[in-house]
Design a protein around this motif. Structure first.
Motif, PDB file in Angstrom:
ATOM      1  N   SER A 119       0.884  -1.195  -0.193  1.00  0.00           N
ATOM      2  CA  SER A 119       0.085  -0.065   0.069  1.00  0.00           C
ATOM      3  C   SER A 119       0.846   1.259   0.158  1.00  0.00           C
ATOM      4  CB  SER A 119      -0.920  -0.032   1.327  1.00  0.00           C
ATOM      5  OG  SER A 119      -1.759   1.019   1.070  1.00  0.00           O
ATOM      6  N   ASN A 129      -5.053   6.023   0.292  1.00  0.00           N
ATOM      7  CA  ASN A 129      -4.040   4.856  -0.090  1.00  0.00           C
ATOM      8  C   ASN A 129      -4.645   4.182  -1.381  1.00  0.00           C
ATOM      9  OD1 ASN A 129      -4.919   2.448   0.957  1.00  0.00           O
ATOM     10  ND2 ASN A 129      -4.566   3.349   2.756  1.00  0.00           N
ATOM     11  N   THR A 148      -3.992   0.292  -2.699  1.00  0.00           N
ATOM     12  CA  THR A 148      -3.327  -0.860  -2.243  1.00  0.00           C
ATOM     13  C   THR A 148      -3.537  -2.022  -3.513  1.00  0.00           C
ATOM     14  OG1 THR A 148      -4.121  -0.543  -0.173  1.00  0.00           O
ATOM     15  CG2 THR A 148      -3.847  -2.825  -0.576  1.00  0.00           C
ATOM     16  N   HIS A 153      -5.402  -3.694   8.863  1.00  0.00           N
ATOM     17  CA  HIS A 153      -6.059  -3.384   7.545  1.00  0.00           C
ATOM     18  C   HIS A 153      -7.081  -3.900   7.487  1.00  0.00           C
ATOM     19  CE1 HIS A 153      -6.007  -1.775   3.267  1.00  0.00           C
ATOM     20  NE2 HIS A 153      -6.692  -2.579   3.167  1.00  0.00           N
TER      21      HIS A 153
END
Length: 220
Positions: A77, A98, A100, A191
């Motif tokens: 990421s 972000n 990923t 996450h």
């Protein structure tokens, strides 16, 4: 077998209920009247980079018991974050976005955007604790978030799990500034994608995924 499935579902519901009640408690403890603008130093944008491995374990056991059951699916990421110019008592607020990439058993892209509440440098130490909440959009329905009927982990699954590309995003993070460095942090982060009690997908059983991740954040 039905009893086993019922116990498993009740445990999942209890875990999510704890998170929900904790949010209510924090809202009552720190009411909106304590929200105020502060003259924080103008910090630069932060670069965020981390990688992680998939685990079938729920969020609560990962955070409080460090229990994990890994599979060969990984993420990388890259993101940016920036603090807001307000706080509630000792809580700082940031946002992060972000991109990923999944590889291994899954091979797709994911975009996440979320707000972060952070207890920065707890008790004057280099350590910080953060909680993030937002949205996660995958380029396809993630394979490991879909599970067919049958036995799964320690109980009997009553129904198949059908995930969605768009889910809730949540992260829990513990970080530390580097020695003699106030601009760079290393962290461990969970996450987490979730259906949120059936809001995004059927709740019995719920969809979602967890990745135990390690990375760093630095200003630029």
């Amino acid at each position: 077998m039905i009893q086993i499935q019922k116990i498993k579902f009740n445990r999942m519901f209890f875990n999510k209920l704890v998170i929900f009640l904790s949010c209510i408690f924090l809202t009552a403890l720190f009411p909106l009247r304590d929200l105020h603008s502060v003259s924080l130093p103008k910090e630069n944008w932060n670069l965020v980079l981390y990688g992680g491995i998939f685990t079938t374990t729920d969020l609560i056991p990962i955070v409080f018991r460090q229990k994990t059951d890994y599979k060969e699916s990984y993420i990388g990421s890259l993101g940016i974050s920036r603090p807001f110019d307000y706080r509630i008592r000792w809580f700082d607020f940031l946002w992060e976005g972000n991109v990923t990439k999944h590889f291994g058993e899954m091979n797709h892209w994911e975009v996440n955007g979320f707000y972060i509440v952070k207890i920065d440098r707890m008790y004057g130490s280099p350590f910080s604790l953060s909680l993030g909440e937002g949205l996660s959009l995958a380029s396809e329905n993630p394979k490991l978030e879909n599970k067919a009927k049958g036995y799964y982990l320690d109980g009997l699954q009553k129904d198949a799990i059908e995930s969605r590309a768009l889910l809730n995003y949540m992260m829990v993070e513990f970080s530390s500034y580097l020695p003699f460095e106030r601009k760079t942090e290393v962290f461990i982060r969970v996450h987490h994608r979730s259906g949120v009690f059936g809001l995004y997908c059927p709740p019995d059983p719920n969809c979602g995924s967890n990745f135990v991740s390690y990375g760093f954040r630095t200003t630029f």
